[in-house]
Write an enzyme that holds these catalytic residues in place. Sequence first.
Site, PDB file in Angstrom:
ATOM      1  CG  ASP A 299      -1.986   0.736   0.918  1.00 53.54           C
ATOM      2  OD1 ASP A 299      -1.937   1.571   0.095  1.00 53.54           O
ATOM      3  OD2 ASP A 299      -3.198   1.086   1.203  1.00 53.54           O
ATOM      4  CD1 TRP A 300       1.260   7.311   0.421  1.00 52.60           C
ATOM      5  CD2 TRP A 300       0.241   7.289  -1.776  1.00 52.60           C
ATOM      6  NE1 TRP A 300       1.487   8.209  -0.219  1.00 52.60           N
ATOM      7  CE2 TRP A 300       1.153   8.109  -1.391  1.00 52.60           C
ATOM      8  CE3 TRP A 300      -0.346   6.678  -2.772  1.00 52.60           C
ATOM      9  CZ2 TRP A 300       1.572   9.128  -2.265  1.00 52.60           C
ATOM     10  CZ3 TRP A 300       0.161   7.919  -3.980  1.00 52.60           C
ATOM     11  CH2 TRP A 300       0.716   8.634  -3.411  1.00 52.60           C
TER      12      TRP A 300
END
Length: 765
Positions: A299-300
Amino acid sequence: MKHHLRKTTLIYGAALLFSGCLSEKKDNLMIGTKSETISEKITQLLSKMTIEEKVGQMNQYNGFWDVTGPAPKGGNAKTKYEHLKKGWVGSMLNVRGTENVREVQRIAVQETRLGIPLIIGFDVIHGYKTLSPIPLAEAASWDLKAIENSARVAATEASAAGINWTFAPMVDISRDARWGRVMEGAGEDPYLGSKVAQARVKGFQGDDLSKPNTIAACAKHFAAYGFSEAGKEYNTVDIGTSTLHNMVLPPFKAAVNADVKTLMNSFNELNGVPVTGSSYLQRDILKGKWNFNGFVVSDWASINELISWGRAKDKKEAAEIAATAGSDMDMEGYVYVEELAKLVKDGVVKEEILDDAVRRILRVKFELGLFDDPFKYCDPANEKENIGNQKHHEAVLDVAKKSIVLLKNEDNLLPLKKEGQKIALIGPLANDKNSPLGSWRLASDDNTAVSVYEGMQKYDKNSLTFEKGIDLVVGDVAFTQPVKINTSLNVSEINKAIQTAKNADVVVMVLGEHGFQSGEARSRTTLDLPGLQQELLEKVYAVNKNIVLVLNNGRPLAIEWAAEHIPTIVEAWQLGSQSGNAIAQVLYGDYNPSGKLPMTFPRNVGQVPIYYNYKNTGRPNQEPHVFWSHYIDSENTPLFPFGHGLSYTTFEYNDFKINGSNFSKNDSIKVSVKVTNTGTYEGKEVVQLYIRDLVASVTRPVRELKGFELINLAPGTSKVVEFTLTKDELGFYNNNGDFIVETGDFEIFIGGSSATTLKETFSIK
Ligand code: BGC
């Protein structure tokens, strides 16, 4: 003109470059099946790659504008551009529009040594420009065809804008409405969640990923993000093995079985291990037991977050842990690109780990057909024709009306009469064209939803009067900023609303949450109507009790007062571009509501997490003393149970039959029930089947959904609905994560909600 000429030359160059690939494909096609051909090509390509180029494939950069996470400080555009040219970038996210995608793709295929195309990711969560209902709402339709079709529309528009990979579906099961991201998933149940996951993967990916209008899907967030402690975003998750295997993992497994091409891991830790660094989840389960051959994106910047979690001391260690654990691609974290090559050269990370990750990433690129034509998603004519196409509006309207749940209709206030009724439309969301678009709508235009007021005016302009009464928010709202809720009452506005209500036959009130009050980083500690809305509701009720309350919200709300006093309640979520038209069709009876809740509605926030498939406990029963499992200030039962949803007609269930009472573990059990429409409207019913395994080596929930069918019946007609139960439905995961079926007695329930009492029994010998 100059610009145009430059582009044409470049396209021609790319075509020449790729004619080599095309003839290679032809040769390869003669020597084997499609997948052998791809493996062969990957091996060839891999043998030419430097370590840096391999790491490059594992590096994903955000584009230069849309930001969906905390933006890295400083001007990174230059570094990104340089890395792109060196072949150090395998994917970009948030680059959209054919022109922009063409430009970054051009650099990748023409300016880098090996010319490997980029995969372009974007959060196509519930549509691209034309928006479908938020995913939680769509799940309420229980209509898998409509859900698949909605994802197909989203993929058609997104691919026309240059995108070939969506970060959807989110398949996180959640029991906690405080968590803002429940709007993005399919609710609390692993069986429904698995079916919805498969429908959405199919819709995005279609039957041939190499077509220009299909895109790779991404099941996220692997895993257990929906169990964030206290519903607080990005928080710790501490759950047992039984919950992990029986509740959290099944929708991911279903997505893998549906051939989802990618998974995204999550921000949370699970039982002390931040999942970006979890070998158990990514290597042992996903790539081991489930044999997943796609890739996992972080994820980011979640690889960097291994440092804040206290799992890695610096970026170097974070890169080592994440790569070793099976996180194949680093989303906007700069960790792999900065650290991984050196770690391999120093012998800390094995080059095979890179090879495995790169193989997975290249496979998806080959399957998308990007090596055959890297610009296949970059046709401006196609973009113009498809984005916002009228047909897409019809499709999202269809799923929007199917997503509406009629929670209560006591005095049959609904459907409204098409004439001869004075209707007051009141509430801050009644004429809102922005909020119904919900969260996650980066590519759509603000204020483009059809409001309820606009939708209702199509039916009856003359006897409809609108007053907002109050404002819900103050100032502008934005995806990246907190929403400011209005708390100051404007006396003259509210009085106008009360006066209008007084003079009306029926009052339709549209209340709920703003679209940006749910979604990522939107956890709440209360589940009531925000701001002054409860006050408005009670003030209007004091002058006119004939209220139809239409809720617009991204999560279950605790509306105990409303459920007790307001005769009619319609759950209309955030329904996307066609919201107001869908709501008006339901209110005026042109569509008979058929949705059922995918998540339990609590009475109060203190009951949360509340869900239908709970365990019985050792003290389930009400005793003459206090020592049983309950609260002293609230009932245990929910306000509205999972699976609940009414219709303008009524259904009766009869002739509930099982083809025997004793079965062996491998038998197929046939169950049937006759459903009759006993009312006066044609209508749809979701016939639901639940089981209970009474005694097991690991305790089982009091009810588990194991089948459903959506049927349509004309008044007075019946249908016999049949279900088949096999070991897939009767078994469960033990605490080693093994799927087992045990002998013993079962109960089986059928009906129109999880609270049905229609029961039969059988045994497995
Ligand atoms: C979210 C993901 C999303 C990603 C890219 C993250 O903050 O958790 O679900 O796909 O950003 O926008």
